[in-house]
Design an enzyme around this catalytic site. Structure first.
Site, PDB file in Angstrom:
ATOM      1  N   LEU A 106       0.850  -1.189   0.000  1.00  0.00           N
ATOM      2  CA  LEU A 106       0.000   0.000   0.000  1.00  0.00           C
ATOM      3  C   LEU A 106       0.884   1.237   0.000  1.00  0.00           C
ATOM      4  CD1 LEU A 106      -1.256  -2.353   2.033  1.00  0.00           C
ATOM      5  CD2 LEU A 106      -3.018  -0.637   2.378  1.00  0.00           C
ATOM      6  N   GLY A 194       1.428   4.205   4.619  1.00  0.00           N
ATOM      7  CA  GLY A 194       2.247   3.310   3.805  1.00  0.00           C
ATOM      8  C   GLY A 194       2.552   2.009   4.508  1.00  0.00           C
ATOM      9  N   SER A 195       2.314   0.867   3.838  1.00  0.00           N
ATOM     10  CA  SER A 195       2.434  -0.396   4.556  1.00  0.00           C
ATOM     11  C   SER A 195       2.296  -1.575   3.604  1.00  0.00           C
ATOM     12  CB  SER A 195       1.359  -0.467   5.643  1.00  0.00           C
ATOM     13  OG  SER A 195       0.090  -0.176   5.074  1.00  0.00           O
ATOM     14  N   ARG A 196       2.014  -2.753   4.193  1.00  0.00           N
ATOM     15  CA  ARG A 196       1.836  -3.972   3.420  1.00  0.00           C
ATOM     16  C   ARG A 196       0.914  -4.918   4.190  1.00  0.00           C
ATOM     17  NH1 ARG A 196       6.962  -7.932   2.219  1.00  0.00           N
ATOM     18  NH2 ARG A 196       5.878  -9.917   2.427  1.00  0.00           N
TER      19      ARG A 196
END
Length: 225
Positions: A106, A194-196
């Site tokens: 993301l 922001g990430s996953r």
């Protein structure tokens, strides 16, 4: 997507988690406007800009999830960066047999609301402190700060969903607790800035998506059970 639909998507009301950020930015903005100094005026403009960004980042658009019982849906918006056959996280106690893991990255421009991939019961939640490496790296699954959720389906099989912090993300929010029963597509968490998100499918279930594909949480079909 039509122009009107695009505007509705961008201007979707933000999740309540955005309120402290919007309020802080707005307060700084107004303070900057009432002071006579140029520097504080610039800081005030930055405050208003941060409020606008927070309103956009935390947007929470309505989603329409398919209701077929045998579907596994995407848990996050973003781009599929990895599809790999790996053992599930040890702490989720899902066994050691390799299963398909679908990783979705993301960016700060994606919707960051996480959604549950299938109807079931939350039977385990494990939070790990860790590093803040680039979330697109494969080693982020083991070394980054993350929150792991085990979802047990009505037939007894398990799905693992892991929220992973990234370079910018410094806060993982989980809205559910163990023993909660959820429907496919329900909101269960949020990762800031922001990430996953990794989804571990049950043994024998193969993903129906490909690397590079754009995902829509709660709507994109990830796999069929």
């Amino acid at each position: 997507m039509s122009l009107i639909q695009s505007f509705k998507f961008v201007l979707s009301p933000p999740h309540r988690a955005a309120l402290p950020f919007i309020a802080a930015g707005t307060a700084i903005g107004f303070l900057g406007r009432i002071t006579p100094w140029r520097l504080t005026r610039l800081i005030g403009k930055a405050g208003f800009a941060f409020s606008a960004f927070s309103f956009y980042f935390f947007r929470d658009p309505k989603r329409y999830s398919p209701q077929e019982a045998d579907l596994v849906l995407a848990s996050a918006d973003g781009r599929v960066t990895s599809i790999a056959l790996v053992p599930p996280p040890h702490s989720l106690e899902m066994g050691t047999t390799p299963v398909w893991r679908v990783s979705t990255f993301l960016s700060v421009l994606d919707v960051h609301i996480n959604r549950i991939p299938a109807a079931g019961q939350v039977t385990k939640i494990v939070y790990h402190t860790g590093k803040f490496l680039n979330a697109s790296l494969d080693k982020a699954s083991e070394h980054n700060e993350r929150n792991e959720v085990r979802l047990t389906l009505p037939d007894g099989r398990n799905i693992g969903v892991v929220q992973i912090a990234g370079l910018i993300a410094r806060r993982i929010l989980c809205f559910v607790k163990e023993d909660d029963r959820l429907e496919a597509g329900e909101r269960f968490g949020l990762i800031r800035f922001g990430s996953r998100t990794d989804v571990y499918l049950p043994p024998g279930v193969e993903p129906l998506v490909t690397e590079g594909q754009t995902m829509i949480a709660g709507e994109t079909i990830l796999a069929k059970l």
